[in-house]
Design a protein around this motif. Structure first.
Motif, PDB file in Angstrom:
ATOM      1  N   UNK A 300      47.074  33.730  37.751  1.00 13.79           N
ATOM      2  CA  UNK A 300      47.772  34.604  36.777  1.00 13.79           C
ATOM      3  C   UNK A 300      46.906  35.786  36.572  1.00 13.79           C
ATOM      4  N   UNK A 301      45.716  35.967  36.841  1.00 11.48           N
ATOM      5  CA  UNK A 301      44.988  37.188  36.530  1.00 11.48           C
ATOM      6  C   UNK A 301      45.601  38.292  37.466  1.00 11.48           C
ATOM      7  N   UNK A 302      46.088  38.106  38.713  1.00  4.22           N
ATOM      8  CA  UNK A 302      46.480  39.183  39.602  1.00  4.22           C
ATOM      9  C   UNK A 302      48.187  39.831  39.082  1.00  4.22           C
ATOM     10  N   UNK A 303      48.667  39.041  38.173  1.00  2.00           N
ATOM     11  CA  UNK A 303      50.191  39.511  37.993  1.00  2.00           C
ATOM     12  C   UNK A 303      50.898  39.587  39.068  1.00  2.00           C
ATOM     13  N   UNK A 304      50.547  39.175  40.239  1.00  2.00           N
ATOM     14  CA  UNK A 304      51.392  39.432  41.499  1.00  2.00           C
ATOM     15  C   UNK A 304      51.961  38.215  42.124  1.00  2.00           C
ATOM     16  N   UNK A 344      44.137  41.926  49.160  1.00  2.00           N
ATOM     17  CA  UNK A 344      43.956  43.081  48.201  1.00  2.00           C
ATOM     18  C   UNK A 344      44.122  42.537  46.825  1.00  2.00           C
ATOM     19  N   UNK A 345      45.240  41.664  46.626  1.00  2.00           N
ATOM     20  CA  UNK A 345      45.782  41.294  45.476  1.00  2.00           C
ATOM     21  C   UNK A 345      44.655  40.161  44.898  1.00  2.00           C
ATOM     22  N   UNK A 350      40.184  38.465  41.116  1.00  2.00           N
ATOM     23  CA  UNK A 350      38.938  38.025  40.970  1.00  2.00           C
ATOM     24  C   UNK A 350      38.313  39.081  39.865  1.00  2.00           C
ATOM     25  N   UNK A 351      38.488  40.293  39.965  1.00  2.00           N
ATOM     26  CA  UNK A 351      38.088  41.103  39.020  1.00  2.00           C
ATOM     27  C   UNK A 351      38.670  41.133  37.677  1.00  2.00           C
ATOM     28  N   UNK A 352      39.805  40.837  37.712  1.00  2.00           N
ATOM     29  CA  UNK A 352      40.546  40.781  36.574  1.00  2.00           C
ATOM     30  C   UNK A 352      40.499  39.681  35.673  1.00  2.00           C
TER      31      UNK A 352
END
Ligand SMILES: Cc1cc2nc3c(=O)[nH]c(=O)nc-3n(C[C@H](O)[C@H](O)[C@H](O)COP(=O)(O)OP(=O)(O)OC[C@H]3O[C@@H](n4cnc5c(N)ncnc54)[C@H](O)[C@@H]3O)c2cc1C
Length: 412
Positions: A300-304, A344-345, A350-352
């Motif tokens: 869910x952190x990726x939003x993608x 990339x996503x 991982x950072x978000x």
């Protein structure tokens, strides 16, 4: 080698029905098996951006997606006494381009299911028990005892993919915990919100409550995130245990939290999972291939995650059609097209994931200061543009080929 025609898809959420739609359009014969007794309607609001919007248009569902837009106006942070400490309008909050949209996951799943159910066989309340592959196909035994043979099998069964476990091995080899847990469920609209999201941050925790536009307006989604560097020991099928873990994590907290947590008891769409990504060297083995979260969950952190599930379905079906049903060529091309964008996503996620919660009171105070000052700064538009650029890159990371020429004549 005989060209593949019949395809069993495990999982009827986003990737499964989207793949079925495309396969049918290209003249394949898909069957979807879903473990749940009926279509699952729960879940958070999910972003559809860039490539995902284009795919919705190509699927012919964009108008329906737009009609179910959450149409959120913005969000605000409140303190323990419910006082607003910062407010952000939707254009900064969502980092959204004009054509992008947001929809409830359950609405999207329903739109895709309704669009395909007349052409595609759906088997609810069943699951694959075993798969035996030979040169020409795969023999499938279902939990119900039924036996069928398919040319190909696709696992579209999510983060905890059953197909992945059967064919590639234990989930622990592939799943990477990003240090947080997330829970979402529907409850009464206690905060009387309208197209608005209210956030309350505590050290290592974030609670948000929102109500969207349309038919969901009288209900609210309660969302809880808490940091947990270590993985918690629980069975991902044991909802009662998950409700206990959630209650324990927020037991000492005030604001509206006790009332919101209590609503979990009656929620029939309770969702709880780790914020995690899935990393595999290969997404296929022989005649079995994975798509969506099963292959490459971006969390869910990726939003993608949902956008990539739609994209994976589009590319996989398109490559199968382009290769005339030759699964070896198609699976290779599918990975080649998808992998750079997925990676990339996953990096983005991982950072978000580290930003989802904030570890101390003073850091929360600092974040609130930023939230308060951002809309007033002269650089507001510059910052919003920078955020949008990053997101645009992620949302368009997979190039979309045109596979129209391969559509079966009667569906053109
Ligand atoms: C009920 C639900 C709620 C969700 N809520 C959120 C949320 O709030 N926030 C968020 O970021 N993501 C959520 N997700 C995940 C989100 O839908 C996915 O990240 C994304 O849309 C990719 O979709 P997918 O189709 O690849 O996988 P998923 O959406 O995970 O779908 C997998 C499907 O496979 C089915 N399945 C599982 N095991 C089997 C089996 N053995 N046999 C047959 N079928 C099986 C599941 O029931 C499900 O329908 C949710 C998923 C579900 C199913």
């Amino acid at each position: 080698m005989r060209a593949s025609r019949t395809v069993l898809i495990s999982g009827a959420s986003v990737a499964g029905p989207a793949l079925a739609l495309w396969l049918h359009r290209y003249g394949f014969v898909p069957t979807v098996v879903e473990k749940a007794p009926a279509l699952r309607t729960g879940g958070y609001k999910v972003d559809l951006r860039g490539g995902a919007i284009e795919i919705c248009a190509r699927m012919g569902v964009l108008d329906e997606v737009r009609a179910h837009s959450t149409d959120m106006a913005g969000g605000s942070y409140v303190d323990s006494r419910g006082r607003t400490v910062g407010e952000l309008p939707a254009e900064i909050f969502g980092g959204r381009e004009e054509q992008d949209d947001e929809i409830m996951r359950g609405d999207l799943a329903r739109i895709l299911y309704e669009r395909t159910r007349d052409d595609v066989e759906y088997l609810f309340g069943d699951s694959v028990a075993s798969l035996t592959e030979d040169e020409d196909g795969v023999d499938v035994v279902f939990e119900s005892g039924a036996r069928r043979r398919f040319d190909l099998v696709v696992g579209a069964d999510g983060l905890h993919s059953h197909t992945r476990r059967l064919v590639f091995g234990d989930e622990r080899r592939f799943k990477r915990h990003l240090g947080a847990y997330i829970s979402i469920f529907t409850g009464p609209n206690r905060l009387e919100l309208t197209r608005w999201e209210t956030y309350h941050a505590r050290p290592d925790k974030l609670v948000s409550v929102y109500a969207t536009a349309g038919e969901h307006a009288d209900r609210a989604k309660n969302c809880f995130v808490f940091a947990s560097p270590a993985e918690l020991p629980y069975d991902h099928r044991d909802t009662a245990a998950q409700k206990r873990l959630l209650a324990e994590a927020f037991a000492a907290d005030d604001w509206e939290i006790p009332r919101l947590i209590a609503d979990a008891a009656d929620a029939d769409d309770f969702y709880f999972d780790s914020v995690a990504t899935v990393h595999m060297d290969r997404w296929s083995k022989g005649r079995v291939v994975l798509v969506g979260d099963a292959a490459h969950c971006t969390s869910p952190a990726s939003g993608q995650g949902t956008g990539l599930a739609l994209t994976g379905a589009y590319v996989l079906a398109g490559e199968l059609a382009a290769a005339g049903g030759d699964h070896v060529t198609a699976f290779e091309m599918y990975e080649k097209e998808m992998r750079p964008g997925v990676e990339l996503n996953q990096k983005f996620a991982a950072s978000f994931a580290k930003e989802m919660t904030v570890s101390s009171r003073w850091k929360i105070a600092l974040r609130m200061l930023m939230v308060r000052t951002l809309p007033k700064t002269p650089w507001k538009n510059l910052i919003a543009r920078k955020i949008r650029e990053e997101i645009r890159k992620a949302a368009n990371a997979v190039p979309l080929k045109d596979y129209t020429d391969h559509a079966a004549r009667e569906t053109l």
